[in-house]
Design a protein around this motif. Structure first.
Motif, short mmCIF file in Angstrom:
data_model
loop_
_atom_site.label_atom_id
_atom_site.label_comp_id
_atom_site.label_asym_id
_atom_site.label_seq_id
_atom_site.Cartn_x
_atom_site.Cartn_y
_atom_site.Cartn_z
N GLY A 246 51.89 29.72 28.66
CA GLY A 246 51.53 31.42 28.40
C GLY A 246 51.22 31.66 28.10
N GLN A 247 51.82 32.34 26.46
CA GLN A 247 51.05 33.61 25.81
C GLN A 247 50.30 32.74 24.93
N ARG A 248 48.75 32.65 24.98
CA ARG A 248 48.03 31.54 24.70
C ARG A 248 48.63 31.53 23.18
N GLY A 249 48.23 30.45 22.72
CA GLY A 249 48.60 30.14 20.82
C GLY A 249 49.70 30.05 21.04
N ASN A 250 51.12 30.52 21.25
CA ASN A 250 52.63 30.42 21.34
C ASN A 250 53.06 29.89 22.72
N SER A 251 52.61 29.15 23.14
CA SER A 251 53.05 28.35 24.51
C SER A 251 52.37 26.84 24.39
N VAL A 252 52.94 26.69 25.44
CA VAL A 252 52.19 24.35 25.64
C VAL A 252 50.94 25.29 25.96
N MET A 253 50.47 23.71 25.22
CA MET A 253 48.87 24.15 25.44
C MET A 253 48.32 22.78 26.61
N TRP A 254 47.97 22.86 27.93
CA TRP A 254 47.69 22.33 28.22
C TRP A 254 46.03 20.79 28.04
N VAL A 255 45.46 20.18 28.80
CA VAL A 255 44.26 19.73 28.75
C VAL A 255 43.89 19.29 29.75
#
Length: 288
Positions: A246-255
């Motif tokens: 979602g929003q960069r830096g404030n949602s789930v990060m993926w690799v």
């Protein structure tokens, strides 16, 4: 016989075992972040292993063959791990934080031997045990029990592990994204944390969700500058290695699947080196 790189890399349980290993290493970091950070960048990790190998290979009765700053710096430079100034600064930092200490004056007053402190050796033993546990989880052997039964197990194994790491091209020349993080302060911990939050069942996805949902919280936990961490993550984003659902830096990060596989391959390389060292140190198959 030691497990080969191909055997480890292709093992169906590798992802779950390495995730558990990452979680164990994170616990070590949380117990003593500053001490654990010795192993958290590749250059420092290699310098630490070289210094420890020199310590374990010393000849206590010959003060000329003790671990000294001069010997340490010479070996660091011989192996092209760091410059003289970087190696010297590393030693001074280790002394400042009591990770190593000077021994009492030698016969030759010009020589000042140094040695790792008990806490440093305990942390190293924990690192070694985490990896031996992973290897045991892959094949049901009893390396960890053997290690714990031998009072000199760490002294026997660590120099061989150091030799393997220093001579390994995959270790010294990691893949692009992995390399990006190895030069970040606490970069190893960053990668461990990302992987520790990955569900192995999602390993086949192109974008694999992690447990990270905030750059700020992540940076605070790592004791890193939010700006510095964000910059490195942006570099990784530009490579397509990480992103946000979602929003960069404030949602789930993926690799990315590629980055995840880079990490797993790097762990398999390291585990193969450690298993080879175990077999050589104890002169027996891992499971015996």
């Amino acid at each position: 016989m030691a497990l080969t790189l191909d055997h480890i890399a292709g093992h169906p349980a590798l992802h779950r075992c390495v995730r558990a290993q990452a979680q164990a290493l994170i616990q070590t970091y949380e117990t003593n972040p500053r001490l654990a950070s010795i192993f958290a960048t590749q250059q420092r990790w290699l310098m630490a292993h070289i210094g420890l190998a020199l310590h374990f290979r010393r000849e206590p009765d010959d003060y000329r063959k003790q671990l000294t700053a001069a010997r340490f710096i010479d070996v660091i430079r011989e192996n092209s791990v760091a410059s003289r100034n970087t190696a010297d600064a590393f030693l001074k930092e280790m002394l400042h934080y009591n990770f190593i200490e000077h021994l009492s004056a030698a016969q030759d007053g010009r020589i000042r031997p140094i040695q790792p402190t008990v806490n440093t050796l305990d942390t190293l033993a924990g690192w070694m045990m985490a990896h031996l546990h992973t290897l045991d989880s892959l094949d049901g052997a009893n390396r960890l029990a053997t290690f714990l039964e031998q009072p000199d197990a760490l002294a026997r194994m660590q120099p061989l592990v150091a030799d393997g790491l220093i001579s390994s091209s995959p270790v010294r020349e990691p893949k692009q994204t992995f390399s990006l993080f190895t030069w970040l302060n606490n970069g190893g911990v960053v990668m461990d944390w990302l992987i520790s939050g990955v569900d192995p069942d999602h390993a086949g996805l192109a974008a694999i969700p992690t447990g990270v949902v905030s750059i700020g919280d992540f940076a605070k936990w790592l004791k890193l500058s939010r700006t510095h961490l964000a910059r490195k993550l942006r570099d990784a984003e530009d490579l397509g290695s990480v992103g946000w659902l979602g929003q960069r830096g404030n949602s789930v990060m993926w690799v990315s699947g590629d980055f995840y596989r880079e990490y797993m391959t790097a762990q398999a390389v390291k585990l193969a080196i450690i298993d080879a060292a175990f077999v050589e140190a104890f002169d027996s198959p891992a499971g015996s």
